[in-house]
Design an enzyme around this catalytic site. Structure first.
Site, PDB file in Angstrom:
ATOM      1  N   GLU A 165       0.935  -1.251   0.053  1.00  0.00           N
ATOM      2  CA  GLU A 165       0.100   0.073   0.209  1.00  0.00           C
ATOM      3  C   GLU A 165       0.813   1.297   0.081  1.00  0.00           C
ATOM      4  OE1 GLU A 165      -4.329  -1.228   2.048  1.00  0.00           O
ATOM      5  OE2 GLU A 165      -2.526  -0.989   3.432  1.00  0.00           O
ATOM      6  N   HIS A 225      -6.211  -0.505   9.638  1.00  0.00           N
ATOM      7  CA  HIS A 225      -7.572  -1.196   9.214  1.00  0.00           C
ATOM      8  C   HIS A 225      -8.160  -1.026  10.516  1.00  0.00           C
ATOM      9  CE1 HIS A 225      -6.013  -3.537   5.376  1.00  0.00           C
ATOM     10  NE2 HIS A 225      -5.934  -2.117   5.403  1.00  0.00           N
ATOM     11  N   TYR A 266     -11.877  18.169  19.591  1.00  0.00           N
ATOM     12  CA  TYR A 266     -10.526  17.764  18.855  1.00  0.00           C
ATOM     13  C   TYR A 266     -10.690  16.781  17.949  1.00  0.00           C
ATOM     14  CZ  TYR A 266      -8.473  19.121  23.324  1.00  0.00           C
ATOM     15  OH  TYR A 266      -7.951  20.033  24.238  1.00  0.00           O
TER      16      TYR A 266
HETATM   17 ZN   LIG Z   1      -5.063  -1.234   3.767  1.00  0.00          ZN
END
Ligand SMILES: [Zn+2]
Length: 206
Positions: free
Chosen positions: A73, A94, A119
């Site tokens: 990724e 994830h 926040y």
């Molecule tokens: Zn991912």
């Protein structure tokens, strides 16, 4: 931050994220900008058991200089750095509650989460939903590129958040704030809720 310190910081924060259940298995990845390139977590590596010496060291063009091959990724990280030159670190997780929210049918793709806390507004702000693409589809990087110029945080549909920051602490704090807000949002679903008003949000943005 020196390269040695960046290596230690990535591994320390990876262990902290993993031990608190903020990403499971070998999911999630972290990168930090260093002189002449990036340090990135390797492919198939658990954030809970990173070795500082085996982190992927990439040059400015994304070529592997040393360490294990980078996360598959890595393109998500590259796009953030390319579109946001102020970015010093990128984190992708994830994380359960954020992923759950990314699967909901009724969310607003232009701004996924409401302004529940100050926040969240200050650390994340507007959070766009990036449409779903299968793993490895490079169309995902172009979709993220479309948002990255205006947003340091995006949520990938049925997948998880990607957050950039000026440094690693800023990126991690923002993605943790996002995950906590997703959790609060799910806890509050079905309850009559007072979110911050548009005037209160504007006051924080100024
Ligand atoms: Zn991912």
């Amino acid at each position: 931050m020196s390269e040695a310190k960046a290596r230690e910081a990535i591994c320390g924060i990876g262990a902290s994220i993993f031990s608190r259940g903020l990403t499971a298995g070998s999911s999630g990845n972290i990168s930090v900008k260093v002189e002449n390139g990036w340090l990135m977590t390797p492919t198939n590596a658990s954030l809970g058991r990173l070795d500082p010496a085996r982190l992927s060291q990439l040059d400015d063009a994304g070529r592997l200089l040393s360490g294990d091959p980078p996360t598959k990724e890595s393109f998500l990280h590259r796009v953030m750095y390319e579109e946001r030159p102020v970015t010093g670190a990128v984190v992708h997780l994830h994380s359960t509650h954020s992923v759950a929210v990314s699967c909901l049918a009724e969310i607003d793709p232009a701004d996924v989460l409401p302004p529940i806390t100050a926040y969240y507004v200050m650390r994340v702000g507007r959070l766009p939903l990036v449409p779903y693409f299968r793993p490895g589809d490079l169309a995902l990087s172009e979709a993220v590129r479309g948002f990255a110029g205006k947003h340091h945080a995006v949520l990938l549909a049925n997948h998880g958040p990607v957050v950039g920051g000026s440094n690693l602490d800023a990126a991690v704090n923002a993605i943790e704030e996002l995950e906590e807000t997703a959790k609060l949002y799910l806890l509050l679903r079905g309850a009559q809720t007072r979110y911050l008003t548009p005037a209160q949000v504007r006051e924080l943005q100024e």
